[in-house]
Structures are given as structure tokens and as C-alpha cells.
Design an enzyme around this catalytic site. Sequence first.
Site, mmCIF file in Angstrom:
data_model
loop_
_atom_site.group_PDB
_atom_site.id
_atom_site.type_symbol
_atom_site.label_atom_id
_atom_site.label_comp_id
_atom_site.label_asym_id
_atom_site.label_seq_id
_atom_site.Cartn_x
_atom_site.Cartn_y
_atom_site.Cartn_z
ATOM 1 N N SER A 141 25.781 44.148 30.291
ATOM 2 C CA SER A 141 26.239 43.140 29.328
ATOM 3 C C SER A 141 25.080 42.871 28.374
ATOM 4 O O SER A 141 23.913 43.098 28.739
ATOM 5 C CB SER A 141 26.593 41.856 30.083
ATOM 6 O OG SER A 141 26.696 40.768 29.192
ATOM 7 N N TYR B 121 25.298 35.185 36.440
ATOM 8 C CA TYR B 121 25.757 36.414 35.780
ATOM 9 C C TYR B 121 24.581 37.103 35.069
ATOM 10 O O TYR B 121 24.390 38.317 35.204
ATOM 11 C CB TYR B 121 26.858 36.055 34.781
ATOM 12 C CG TYR B 121 27.490 37.246 34.114
ATOM 13 C CD1 TYR B 121 28.352 38.088 34.815
ATOM 14 C CD2 TYR B 121 27.228 37.553 32.777
ATOM 15 C CE1 TYR B 121 28.934 39.189 34.207
ATOM 16 C CE2 TYR B 121 27.814 38.651 32.163
ATOM 17 C CZ TYR B 121 28.665 39.454 32.889
ATOM 18 O OH TYR B 121 29.239 40.553 32.277
HETATM 19 N N1 LIG Z 1 34.894 40.804 29.494
HETATM 20 C C1 LIG Z 1 33.711 40.580 28.928
HETATM 21 O O1 LIG Z 1 33.580 39.712 28.039
HETATM 22 C C2 LIG Z 1 32.516 41.406 29.350
HETATM 23 C C3 LIG Z 1 31.353 41.344 28.557
HETATM 24 C C4 LIG Z 1 30.244 42.095 28.930
HETATM 25 C C5 LIG Z 1 30.280 42.869 30.066
HETATM 26 N N2 LIG Z 1 31.407 42.915 30.827
HETATM 27 C C6 LIG Z 1 31.385 43.719 32.050
HETATM 28 O O2 LIG Z 1 32.380 44.713 31.983
HETATM 29 C C7 LIG Z 1 32.782 45.064 33.321
HETATM 30 C C8 LIG Z 1 34.302 45.135 33.384
HETATM 31 O O3 LIG Z 1 34.832 43.858 33.103
HETATM 32 P P1 LIG Z 1 36.193 43.641 32.288
HETATM 33 O O4 LIG Z 1 35.866 42.880 31.065
HETATM 34 O O5 LIG Z 1 36.947 44.897 32.161
HETATM 35 O O6 LIG Z 1 36.921 42.588 33.273
HETATM 36 P P2 LIG Z 1 38.214 42.687 34.218
HETATM 37 O O7 LIG Z 1 39.426 43.079 33.436
HETATM 38 O O8 LIG Z 1 38.227 41.402 34.956
HETATM 39 O O9 LIG Z 1 37.863 43.888 35.193
HETATM 40 C C9 LIG Z 1 37.007 43.738 36.296
HETATM 41 C C10 LIG Z 1 37.334 44.838 37.294
HETATM 42 O O10 LIG Z 1 36.432 44.706 38.414
HETATM 43 C C11 LIG Z 1 37.201 44.758 39.601
HETATM 44 N N3 LIG Z 1 36.532 44.013 40.667
HETATM 45 C C12 LIG Z 1 36.054 42.747 40.635
HETATM 46 N N4 LIG Z 1 35.536 42.411 41.819
HETATM 47 C C13 LIG Z 1 35.687 43.496 42.632
HETATM 48 C C14 LIG Z 1 35.367 43.769 43.985
HETATM 49 N N5 LIG Z 1 34.764 42.858 44.762
HETATM 50 N N6 LIG Z 1 35.679 44.987 44.499
HETATM 51 C C15 LIG Z 1 36.299 45.923 43.715
HETATM 52 N N7 LIG Z 1 36.615 45.720 42.425
HETATM 53 C C16 LIG Z 1 36.324 44.518 41.898
HETATM 54 C C17 LIG Z 1 38.558 44.152 39.236
HETATM 55 O O11 LIG Z 1 39.569 44.637 40.098
HETATM 56 P P3 LIG Z 1 40.302 43.808 41.269
HETATM 57 O O12 LIG Z 1 40.367 42.375 40.852
HETATM 58 O O13 LIG Z 1 41.639 44.475 41.355
HETATM 59 O O14 LIG Z 1 39.458 44.052 42.463
HETATM 60 C C18 LIG Z 1 38.754 44.740 37.836
HETATM 61 O O15 LIG Z 1 39.303 46.034 37.936
HETATM 62 C C19 LIG Z 1 32.139 44.027 34.241
HETATM 63 O O16 LIG Z 1 31.018 44.575 34.891
HETATM 64 C C20 LIG Z 1 31.707 42.923 33.293
HETATM 65 O O17 LIG Z 1 30.585 42.212 33.776
HETATM 66 C C21 LIG Z 1 32.535 42.209 30.491
#
Ligand SMILES: NC(=O)c1ccc[n+]([C@@H]2O[C@H](COP(=O)([O-])OP(=O)(O)OC[C@H]3O[C@@H](n4cnc5c(N)ncnc54)[C@H](OP(=O)(O)O)[C@@H]3O)[C@@H](O)[C@H]2O)c1
Length: 262
Positions: A142, A155
Site C-alpha cells: 500500500s 495497517y
Molecule cells: N482497497 C484499498 O483501498 C487498498 C489500498 C491499498 C492496498 N490494498 C491492499 O490490496 C490487497 C487486496 O485488497 P482489496 O482492496 O482487493 O480488498 P478486498 O476486496 O477486501 O479483498 C481482500 C481479499 O483478502 C482475502 N482475505 C482476507 N483475510 C483473509 C484470510 N485470513 N485468509 C484468506 N484470505 C483472506 C479476502 O477473502 P475472504 O474474505 O473470502 O477470505 C479477499 O479475497 C490487500 O492486501 C490490501 O491491503 C487495498
Amino acid sequence: MRWKAKDAVAVVTGASSGIGRCLCKLLIDRGARVVGVARRSDRLRELEQSDLRGHFVAVVGDITDKSIRDQVARVATDLGRGQLDLLVNNAGIGAIGPFADASPERLRQVMEVNFFAPAELTRILIPRLRQGRAPVICNISSVLGHRAVPNKSEYCASKFALHGWSDSLRAELAADGIQVTLVSPSTTRSEFFDSLVETDSGQTSKSIGSWPPERVARTTLASIEARRSEVICSLGGKALVYADRASPPLMNAILSRRSIGS
Ligand SMILES: NC(=O)c1ccc[n+]([C@@H]2O[C@H](COP(=O)([O-])OP(=O)(O)OC[C@H]3O[C@@H](n4cnc5c(N)ncnc54)[C@H](OP(=O)(O)O)[C@@H]3O)[C@@H](O)[C@H]2O)c1
């Protein structure tokens, strides 16, 4: 040498929604076979059913559980006959709110999912990656892993840990021909903010501009193909990171004032 998706074997964590799900679809479209990991089985089954070539294999479970990580390694080994070309450590969770008011469990949970689980999954997959074609470990971090902000201390700590570990691993694995690509998105319009840990529904996240997950996934795949070391997504993200590199004291002053005001 460029990384090529055609006939590659990949592991993607967090495959059930957002960036991970979009990335799985892109990889499959370009001819890769993908092991996707997440807890929501219905979402993974949907992906499996929409992939008519049978290139997607789901592992349902919690990535913080060692037995699930071992299962991922077994499934990936069977799929690639011991060869693995790509590992994307994407699964992640967040939390919003002051550190002093939060429980110790909030810190532990965020660190377990965002840092310890990807580190340990990588450890067991390195021997398979050594057998891969132009192999890449891609860690989804991030912009908050470059510049920390108030009210997201757990985070930020987890993403700084992922950043430091990625830099160290890149140097260690260079001799094996394994690249470590650190991708740093800023706010992404995924389900991320619906599943924040121990966070009041009133707490919100401020950001300048945001990207859809499809765009982050396309940028991620381009970075993997080019075997880049690091990419920071979005203009707002770049502004935050480069302003901090230019003047950390100024950024500290701005963010402290915002924190007092919010
Ligand atoms: N959204 C933002 O604003 C943002 C910004 C910067 C970086 N990121 C990073 O991007 C990455 C993806 O996030 P996203 O935005 O795509 O959010 P998201 O739609 O909430 O996706 C998160 C994914 O992680 C999985 N997950 C969470 N906890 C888990 C666990 N204990 N075991 C296995 N799977 C798990 C969830 O699946 P299940 O719930 O089905 O397990 C889901 O598939 C993350 O690392 C996040 O920190 C996001």
C-alpha cells in the site's frame, strides 16, 4: 527476460474479491493456471465455474492457518509438477481508529494476515519458485507502507513490515533469478472497507482519488510481466510518497494537524 502468463503456474491469495479476483481473471485469460486462496467458498466456486478451461483451482481457507498454507503448496506442486512461476501475496485486511483505544488483538490480527501469513507462505513456496520460469513474488502492499498516517497504525505497521521484508528478500533471491515486485495501491474501490477489523461503522478513510480494482490488477500484471521491483499506483499515491521523501518533517506536521482536527 519478461514474465509470461501463458502456461505459467501462479498462486494468488485473496482471490475471492477486489484486486485478487480481478488478477486471477486476467491471469487465466492470458493462459496461466491459478491456485486461488480465500475463505469465502461461494466466491471461489463462482470463479471456478466461470473458467471454462479448468485453469482455476480453489483452496478455501484462512491464510493464517499453517495447514491451509501447506495445502496451497501441495495443490500448486501438483498443478505445476513442482514448478511455480508466480506467487501473489494479496490477501489483506485493515482497521481504522486510534491505536490507544484498540485491543491488542486488533494489532495481532492485522499483522497475522498482512505480514506473517504471506511471509510464511513465501518461505514454503521458495523451493518451487526456484524451479519456475522467470519467477516473481509479487507482494501487494500500500502507499501506507511508504508513508504512515494517523488512525491506521496497525495497517501501516503491517505494510511497512511487508515493504522491508520484500526489499530484503529481493536482494537474497536475486542470485536464484527470483524477482520480488512490491505493488503499492492507494485507495481502491473494493470490498476492503466493508470488512475492517474492530472498527466503528462511523470511521471512514479519507483519500485523494481512487482506482477500481480492475485497474490495480492490470497495473499489477504489467509490473509482474516487466519484473519491476516496485510500483506505486495512482497520482494521489505518488504525491503522498514523493512529498514524504522530499520532506518528512513537513508531512509529519500536516498529518498531525489533520489528526487533531478529525
Ligand atoms: N482497497 C484499498 O483501498 C487498498 C489500498 C491499498 C492496498 N490494498 C491492499 O490490496 C490487497 C487486496 O485488497 P482489496 O482492496 O482487493 O480488498 P478486498 O476486496 O477486501 O479483498 C481482500 C481479499 O483478502 C482475502 N482475505 C482476507 N483475510 C483473509 C484470510 N485470513 N485468509 C484468506 N484470505 C483472506 C479476502 O477473502 P475472504 O474474505 O473470502 O477470505 C479477499 O479475497 C490487500 O492486501 C490490501 O491491503 C487495498
